[in-house]
Design a protein around this motif. Structure first.
Motif, PDB file in Angstrom:
ATOM      1  N   MET A 117      74.127 113.070   6.780  1.00 39.90           N
ATOM      2  CA  MET A 117      73.271 113.126   7.731  1.00 39.90           C
ATOM      3  C   MET A 117      72.162 114.223   7.483  1.00 39.90           C
ATOM      4  O   MET A 117      71.022 114.264   7.598  1.00 39.90           O
ATOM      5  N   MET A 118      72.736 115.415   7.221  1.00 45.20           N
ATOM      6  CA  MET A 118      71.848 116.513   6.800  1.00 45.20           C
ATOM      7  C   MET A 118      71.096 116.255   5.743  1.00 45.20           C
ATOM      8  O   MET A 118      69.979 116.631   5.616  1.00 45.20           O
ATOM      9  N   GLN A 119      71.671 115.752   4.558  1.00 48.51           N
ATOM     10  CA  GLN A 119      71.088 115.256   3.292  1.00 48.51           C
ATOM     11  C   GLN A 119      69.787 114.394   3.451  1.00 48.51           C
ATOM     12  O   GLN A 119      68.643 114.742   2.945  1.00 48.51           O
ATOM     13  N   HIS A 170      73.046 128.677   4.589  1.00 46.76           N
ATOM     14  CA  HIS A 170      72.485 129.124   3.671  1.00 46.76           C
ATOM     15  C   HIS A 170      71.384 128.540   2.536  1.00 46.76           C
ATOM     16  O   HIS A 170      70.272 129.057   2.354  1.00 46.76           O
ATOM     17  N   ASP A 171      71.732 127.254   2.316  1.00 46.48           N
ATOM     18  CA  ASP A 171      70.993 126.423   1.501  1.00 46.48           C
ATOM     19  C   ASP A 171      69.638 125.894   2.136  1.00 46.48           C
ATOM     20  O   ASP A 171      68.656 125.657   1.483  1.00 46.48           O
ATOM     21  N   LEU A 172      69.743 125.611   3.572  1.00 45.39           N
ATOM     22  CA  LEU A 172      68.447 125.330   4.191  1.00 45.39           C
ATOM     23  C   LEU A 172      67.520 126.397   4.821  1.00 45.39           C
ATOM     24  O   LEU A 172      66.368 126.117   5.272  1.00 45.39           O
ATOM     25  N   GLY A 176      63.317 127.136   6.199  1.00 44.82           N
ATOM     26  CA  GLY A 176      63.302 127.435   7.458  1.00 44.82           C
ATOM     27  C   GLY A 176      63.961 126.628   8.628  1.00 44.82           C
ATOM     28  O   GLY A 176      63.739 126.561   9.582  1.00 44.82           O
ATOM     29  N   ILE A 177      65.118 126.019   8.162  1.00 47.29           N
ATOM     30  CA  ILE A 177      65.990 125.222   9.167  1.00 47.29           C
ATOM     31  C   ILE A 177      67.257 125.967   9.480  1.00 47.29           C
ATOM     32  O   ILE A 177      67.891 126.559   8.498  1.00 47.29           O
ATOM     33  N   SER A 178      67.370 126.172  10.936  1.00 44.20           N
ATOM     34  CA  SER A 178      68.532 126.762  11.540  1.00 44.20           C
ATOM     35  C   SER A 178      69.434 125.663  11.403  1.00 44.20           C
ATOM     36  O   SER A 178      69.592 124.530  11.943  1.00 44.20           O
ATOM     37  N   ASP A 218      70.373 132.602  14.191  1.00 39.34           N
ATOM     38  CA  ASP A 218      71.603 132.261  14.551  1.00 39.34           C
ATOM     39  C   ASP A 218      72.102 131.072  13.541  1.00 39.34           C
ATOM     40  O   ASP A 218      73.325 130.738  13.624  1.00 39.34           O
ATOM     41  N   SER A 219      71.511 130.920  12.497  1.00 41.64           N
ATOM     42  CA  SER A 219      71.931 129.826  11.464  1.00 41.64           C
ATOM     43  C   SER A 219      73.325 130.376  10.932  1.00 41.64           C
ATOM     44  O   SER A 219      73.781 131.463  10.493  1.00 41.64           O
ATOM     45  N   GLY A 220      74.383 129.327  11.035  1.00 40.88           N
ATOM     46  CA  GLY A 220      75.810 129.496  10.764  1.00 40.88           C
ATOM     47  C   GLY A 220      76.624 130.013  11.747  1.00 40.88           C
ATOM     48  O   GLY A 220      77.819 129.771  11.423  1.00 40.88           O
ATOM     49  N   ARG A 221      76.159 130.241  12.994  1.00 44.73           N
ATOM     50  CA  ARG A 221      76.658 130.410  14.014  1.00 44.73           C
ATOM     51  C   ARG A 221      77.709 129.358  14.639  1.00 44.73           C
ATOM     52  O   ARG A 221      77.175 128.171  14.635  1.00 44.73           O
ATOM     53  N   LEU A 222      78.853 129.474  15.302  1.00 44.30           N
ATOM     54  CA  LEU A 222      79.591 128.487  15.805  1.00 44.30           C
ATOM     55  C   LEU A 222      79.522 129.106  17.524  1.00 44.30           C
ATOM     56  O   LEU A 222      80.015 130.203  17.903  1.00 44.30           O
TER      57      LEU A 222
END
Length: 232
Positions: A117-119, A170-172, A176-178, A218-222
């Motif tokens: 879905m992300m792809q 990391h890749d997105l 500019g995508i969180s 915040d990207s990558g946070r749980l």
């Protein structure tokens, strides 16, 4: 108004997220496997004055994902919320009980399809103002938090999703995508059971509050239901 795309929108947390976002004036792209049987969702859509649009999407169906991505090409999506998920049978997740077929099904739905879905929809998210992808995880996927053992199938699927999310963060980032993980709390749903600590209304209110403050930092946070970070 902003737009949110929600998978698994026909029941539980997904349905309540549709309800609350529509009430807030958001445009809601509500995706589910069997729209013809999604009676509560269809009622919401009928009463939403154009705010809720229901789409056929079995997240495991590549042809349906491709068709929907083509249909929505160029449509900005502020938040892609991957809510669809399964637990597998709790009665077959103890040591000595696990079966390969069920495990593979859970991994497919909880890990592989959120990635796909992300792809498929990252380009839509990149066109938006908010630029957020939210994946529904669980504290049960935290290795640090596992003090009881068991639940091998569900725990491993959410732990794997956490790693997928971290790589995507990391890749997105260059777009500019969180990309964040959300723990909904222990909720009284078909998956969480009747003894959960939170109603779906309480859980979704908190999830929305957490999403409202997400930035690229915040990207990558749980993110726990109270807004704190879960070590995973």
């Amino acid at each position: 108004m902003p737009t949110i795309m929600i998978t698994g929108a026909n029941r539980g947390i997904g349905l309540e997220l549709v309800r609350q976002c529509a009430a807030d004036g958001w445009n809601v792209l509500a995706c589910c496997r069997s729209p013809e049987n999604a009676h509560d969702l269809n009622k919401l859509a009928a009463a939403s004055v154009g705010k809720v649009t229901v789409y056929l999407l079995d997240v495991t169906n590549a042809a349906q994902r491709t068709a929907l991505a083509a249909q929505l090409k160029g449509q900005p999506i502020d938040i892609l919320f991957n809510s669809a998920g399964v637990s597998g049978s709790w009665s077959t997740q103890g040591f000595g009980q696990c079966q390969a077929d069920e495990w593979l099904d859970v991994l497919n739905i909880n890990v592989i399809t959120p990635m796909l879905m992300m792809q498929d929809f990252a380009a839509n998210v990149a066109l938006s103002e908010r630029k957020i992808i939210a994946n529904m995880s669980s504290k049960m996927g935290s290795i640090t938090d596992n003090t009881s053992g068991g639940s091998y199938v569900y725990r491993s699927s959410k732990a794997a999703l956490n790693m997928v999310n971290k790589s995507a963060a990391h890749d997105l980032a260059r777009k500019g995508i969180s990309v964040v993980l959300l723990h909904p709390g222990w909720v009284r749903t078909d998956m969480g059971g009747p003894n959960g600590e939170l109603s779906v209304e309480e859980s979704v209110t908190a999830l929305k509050r957490n999403l409202a403050t997400v930035t690229l930092a915040d990207s990558g946070r749980l993110i726990d239901i109270d807004g704190s970070t879960i070590a995973w």
